[in-house]
Design a protein around this motif. Structure first.
Motif, PDB file in Angstrom:
ATOM      1  N   PHE A 234       0.831  -1.208   0.000  1.00  0.00           N
ATOM      2  CA  PHE A 234       0.000   0.000   0.000  1.00  0.00           C
ATOM      3  C   PHE A 234       0.862   1.253   0.000  1.00  0.00           C
ATOM      4  N   ASN A 235       1.918   1.245   0.787  1.00  0.00           N
ATOM      5  CA  ASN A 235       2.762   2.430   0.908  1.00  0.00           C
ATOM      6  C   ASN A 235       3.710   2.616  -0.267  1.00  0.00           C
ATOM      7  N   VAL A 236       3.883   1.596  -1.099  1.00  0.00           N
ATOM      8  CA  VAL A 236       4.576   1.821  -2.368  1.00  0.00           C
ATOM      9  C   VAL A 236       3.798   2.863  -3.163  1.00  0.00           C
ATOM     10  N   TRP A 237       2.473   2.753  -3.125  1.00  0.00           N
ATOM     11  CA  TRP A 237       1.624   3.652  -3.911  1.00  0.00           C
ATOM     12  C   TRP A 237       1.461   5.001  -3.245  1.00  0.00           C
ATOM     13  N   THR A 238       1.396   5.050  -1.928  1.00  0.00           N
ATOM     14  CA  THR A 238       1.354   6.356  -1.280  1.00  0.00           C
ATOM     15  C   THR A 238       2.647   7.116  -1.556  1.00  0.00           C
TER      16      THR A 238
ATOM     17  N   ALA B 299       8.647  17.534   1.108  1.00  0.00           N
ATOM     18  CA  ALA B 299       9.989  17.031   0.818  1.00  0.00           C
ATOM     19  C   ALA B 299      10.050  15.526   1.034  1.00  0.00           C
ATOM     20  N   VAL B 300       9.486  15.052   2.154  1.00  0.00           N
ATOM     21  CA  VAL B 300       9.470  13.623   2.447  1.00  0.00           C
ATOM     22  C   VAL B 300       8.681  12.862   1.384  1.00  0.00           C
ATOM     23  N   ALA B 301       7.543  13.438   0.973  1.00  0.00           N
ATOM     24  CA  ALA B 301       6.718  12.795  -0.052  1.00  0.00           C
ATOM     25  C   ALA B 301       7.480  12.632  -1.355  1.00  0.00           C
ATOM     26  N   THR B 302       8.213  13.649  -1.721  1.00  0.00           N
ATOM     27  CA  THR B 302       8.960  13.594  -2.968  1.00  0.00           C
ATOM     28  C   THR B 302      10.147  12.644  -2.859  1.00  0.00           C
ATOM     29  N   LEU B 303      10.751  12.558  -1.681  1.00  0.00           N
ATOM     30  CA  LEU B 303      11.790  11.552  -1.461  1.00  0.00           C
ATOM     31  C   LEU B 303      11.200  10.158  -1.656  1.00  0.00           C
ATOM     32  N   GLY B 304       9.961   9.989  -1.206  1.00  0.00           N
ATOM     33  CA  GLY B 304       9.323   8.689  -1.323  1.00  0.00           C
ATOM     34  C   GLY B 304       9.162   8.243  -2.762  1.00  0.00           C
ATOM     35  N   ILE B 305       8.640   9.122  -3.607  1.00  0.00           N
ATOM     36  CA  ILE B 305       8.462   8.739  -5.006  1.00  0.00           C
ATOM     37  C   ILE B 305       9.810   8.560  -5.702  1.00  0.00           C
ATOM     38  N   ASN B 306      10.802   9.338  -5.297  1.00  0.00           N
ATOM     39  CA  ASN B 306      12.115   9.179  -5.912  1.00  0.00           C
ATOM     40  C   ASN B 306      12.701   7.808  -5.613  1.00  0.00           C
TER      41      ASN B 306
ATOM     42  N   PHE C 181      11.084   2.940   5.396  1.00  0.00           N
ATOM     43  CA  PHE C 181      10.896   4.367   5.108  1.00  0.00           C
ATOM     44  C   PHE C 181       9.492   4.620   4.560  1.00  0.00           C
ATOM     45  N   GLN C 182       9.059   3.780   3.630  1.00  0.00           N
ATOM     46  CA  GLN C 182       7.743   3.950   3.037  1.00  0.00           C
ATOM     47  C   GLN C 182       6.631   3.768   4.068  1.00  0.00           C
ATOM     48  N   ASP C 183       6.815   2.807   4.963  1.00  0.00           N
ATOM     49  CA  ASP C 183       5.793   2.539   5.972  1.00  0.00           C
ATOM     50  C   ASP C 183       5.606   3.733   6.906  1.00  0.00           C
ATOM     51  N   TRP C 184       6.627   4.550   7.027  1.00  0.00           N
ATOM     52  CA  TRP C 184       6.514   5.762   7.854  1.00  0.00           C
ATOM     53  C   TRP C 184       6.079   6.965   7.024  1.00  0.00           C
ATOM     54  N   ALA C 185       6.665   7.117   5.850  1.00  0.00           N
ATOM     55  CA  ALA C 185       6.417   8.313   5.038  1.00  0.00           C
ATOM     56  C   ALA C 185       5.006   8.349   4.469  1.00  0.00           C
ATOM     57  N   GLY C 186       4.477   7.195   4.049  1.00  0.00           N
ATOM     58  CA  GLY C 186       3.154   7.170   3.436  1.00  0.00           C
ATOM     59  C   GLY C 186       2.067   7.757   4.328  1.00  0.00           C
ATOM     60  N   PRO C 187       1.892   7.247   5.552  1.00  0.00           N
ATOM     61  CA  PRO C 187       0.876   7.822   6.451  1.00  0.00           C
ATOM     62  C   PRO C 187       1.151   9.280   6.799  1.00  0.00           C
ATOM     63  N   ALA C 188       2.429   9.655   6.943  1.00  0.00           N
ATOM     64  CA  ALA C 188       2.768  11.043   7.295  1.00  0.00           C
ATOM     65  C   ALA C 188       2.286  12.007   6.214  1.00  0.00           C
ATOM     66  N   VAL C 189       2.443  11.629   4.974  1.00  0.00           N
ATOM     67  CA  VAL C 189       2.015  12.489   3.872  1.00  0.00           C
ATOM     68  C   VAL C 189       0.499  12.629   3.864  1.00  0.00           C
ATOM     69  N   TRP C 190      -0.206  11.529   4.107  1.00  0.00           N
ATOM     70  CA  TRP C 190      -1.662  11.583   4.138  1.00  0.00           C
ATOM     71  C   TRP C 190      -2.145  12.529   5.231  1.00  0.00           C
ATOM     72  N   ILE C 191      -1.532  12.452   6.400  1.00  0.00           N
ATOM     73  CA  ILE C 191      -1.923  13.327   7.508  1.00  0.00           C
ATOM     74  C   ILE C 191      -1.725  14.787   7.121  1.00  0.00           C
ATOM     75  N   MET C 192      -0.598  15.098   6.488  1.00  0.00           N
ATOM     76  CA  MET C 192      -0.324  16.485   6.114  1.00  0.00           C
ATOM     77  C   MET C 192      -1.280  16.958   5.034  1.00  0.00           C
ATOM     78  N   MET C 193      -1.619  16.099   4.085  1.00  0.00           N
ATOM     79  CA  MET C 193      -2.565  16.479   3.043  1.00  0.00           C
ATOM     80  C   MET C 193      -3.928  16.831   3.651  1.00  0.00           C
TER      81      MET C 193
END
Length: 482
Positions: free
Chosen positions: A29-33, A322-329, A177-189
């Protein structure tokens, strides 16, 4: 599975079939987030929202597109689970043991370009925050190097370095990293959306944006139809599907670590149609609320956060973007070229070294910033060739081989996939003809109608896959004997 006596020119530990499979549904799931929740992903979603013209149209177009994405990702993802091999190794079954280096390098070229572009976007969010301070703004305006402000260079190098820290310990670190970054981005959005809704005093899905504003903001989107029309909605769905063209090829780089097909399906279901639609709706609501608050259509989230009165909220937004963009990179532009470069020279390059090469190329590109020039058209041209590659690979795996693949032979030079000296002529003929219609003719000629380019990836998949199927079936038939 263990590979017996593999050819050194085709094998190293990183390219071998995955043995440890720890990726559950949440990690998939967090691959896609991580892939879509970025500055570029938000910008695309907000732009497509404007093209739809209404909330209902948006739900229909993005919903249909997301279901197609789910289906296509399941095709390549299931192949990854069943074989345990990364994309360039899976490509050997259709392109040949050495011919697979061509599609691998096509994918790597696109990834290196976007690696630099995404790093620049992430660092740009940090710069936008820092220049709220007067002294930082003066430094940004007065000090320059390498064709950028010195502040931009510093932020780029810092973000660039952080990505290396994430990747240096391998794919398990990527998962964490993804397991942490994915939910964090959703919360900020959600915080961003709620903040703007409260400030605007309204909750709307685009009805408050005047028609003439929609037409003006979408006139350069490459879609020659009026927002809300059926052709525009079809183009929105097609663009949304094509946005994931690169990951259709290398999603097996991640799915190979999933525990089983059922786990993969669950992670994909939540991460693709459900998550994608929800993310796009949040982008649409935020865009509408921002228009109500600031009186202008702001498609970039860092543009919105730069207008916040609260410095703390602006800081939180900048760091999250920044974290979100690191994730997709990491997902789309680091893992893939790491395996791709390793596949070309497996004895000299492992996963980490392949990733470092991609990062180094992105660093070298930064002074030239090709993503800010017409060079983007070149990369889009190269990227559109990924359509016929995907078509050839999926036809080979599902229609020719019926999902049955001799994985061990993928690592032997003189085995089943040697074809013509390690190259499969049928695959390259199909690839060339598919690329002709997906990218060459739409880009360099006026032979095809103007709308063709919007669907170029689809034509590439269909034409490349169909020609490959005909050539393979024809090769199986016995020659006529008098």
């Amino acid at each position: 599975m263990a590979v017996r006596d593999p050819s050194p020119s085709l094998y190293n530990e990183d390219l071998a079939p995955a043995e440890e499979r720890r990726w559950g549904a949440f990690s998939i799931f967090n691959v896609w987030t991580s892939d879509v929740h970025s500055l570029w992903g938000y910008y695309l979603a907000a732009s497509l929202f404007l093209l739809c013209g209404s909330f209902i149209n948006f739900v229909i177009a993005i919903g249909i597109g997301s279901l197609v994405i789910f289906f296509l990702m399941s095709l390549v993802g299931n192949a990854g689970v069943r074989t345990g091999v990364p994309f360039p190794v899976l490509a050997r079954a259709s392109f040949g043991t050495f011919g697979a280096n061509v599609p691998a390098l096509v994918r790597a070229v696109v990834a290196c370009f976007w690696y630099g572009a995404q790093t620049a976007a992430a660092s740009g969010a940090i710069v936008a925050l820092l220049i709220r301070n007067e002294s930082m703004l003066a430094f940004h305006q007065n000090s320059h190097m390498l064709g950028h402000s010195t502040l931009e260079v510093i932020c780029y190098v810092v973000v660039w370095s952080l990505q290396l820290l994430i990747i240096q310990r391998g794919m398990e670190t990527v998962r964490k990293f993804q397991d942490w970054a994915g939910p964090a981005v959703w919360i900020m959005m959600l915080i961003l959306a709620v903040y703007l809704i409260v400030k605007s005093g309204t909750f709307s899905f685009g009805s408050e944006i005047p028609r003439d504003v929609l037409v003006e903001k979408t006139k350069d989107a490459g879609v020659p139809w009026e927002p809300g029309s059926f052709p525009a909605l079809a183009a929105v769905a097609a663009t949304w599907i094509t946005y994931f063209a690169a990951l259709y090829l290398n999603f097996c780089d991640f799915s190979r670590y999933a525990t089983d097909v059922k786990t993969l399906r669950k992670g994909n279901l939540w991460g693709l149609p459900i998550n994608l639609l929800a993310f796009c709706l949040v982008a649409g609501v935020t865009t509408t609320a921002a228009f109500a608050v600031y009186g202008e259509v702001l498609l970039h989230p860092d543009q919105i956060s730069a207008k916040f009165d609260s410095w703390f909220l602006a800081l939180l937004a900048a760091l999250t973007f920044a974290v979100a963009t690191l994730g997709i990179n990491v997902v789309a532009n680091f893992v893939s070229p790491a395996f791709d470069f390793a596949n070309v020279f497996p004895r000299q390059i492992n996963f980490k070294r392949g990733g470092y090469i991609a990062a180094l190329i992105a660093l070298i590109l930064y002074p030239f910033a090709p993503w800010e020039t017409g060079a983007a058209h070149f990369v889009n041209f190269i990227g559109s060739t990924m359509g016929p590659i995907f078509g050839v690979m999926m036809v080979d795996y599902y229609l020719i081989r019926r999902g049955q693949l001799n994985v061990e032979a993928l690592y032997h030079e003189d085995g089943e996939f040697r074809f013509q000296g390690g190259w499969h002529g049928s695959a390259f003929i199909a690839f060339a003809i598919g690329a002709l219609f997906s990218s060459i003719l739409p880009t360099f000629t006026n032979i095809l109608p103007a709308w063709w380019g919007i669907y170029g990836w689809f034509f590439g998949v269909a034409i490349g896959g169909a020609i490959y199927y005909v050539l393979r079936i024809g090769a199986r038939k016995p020659a006529f004997a008098a």
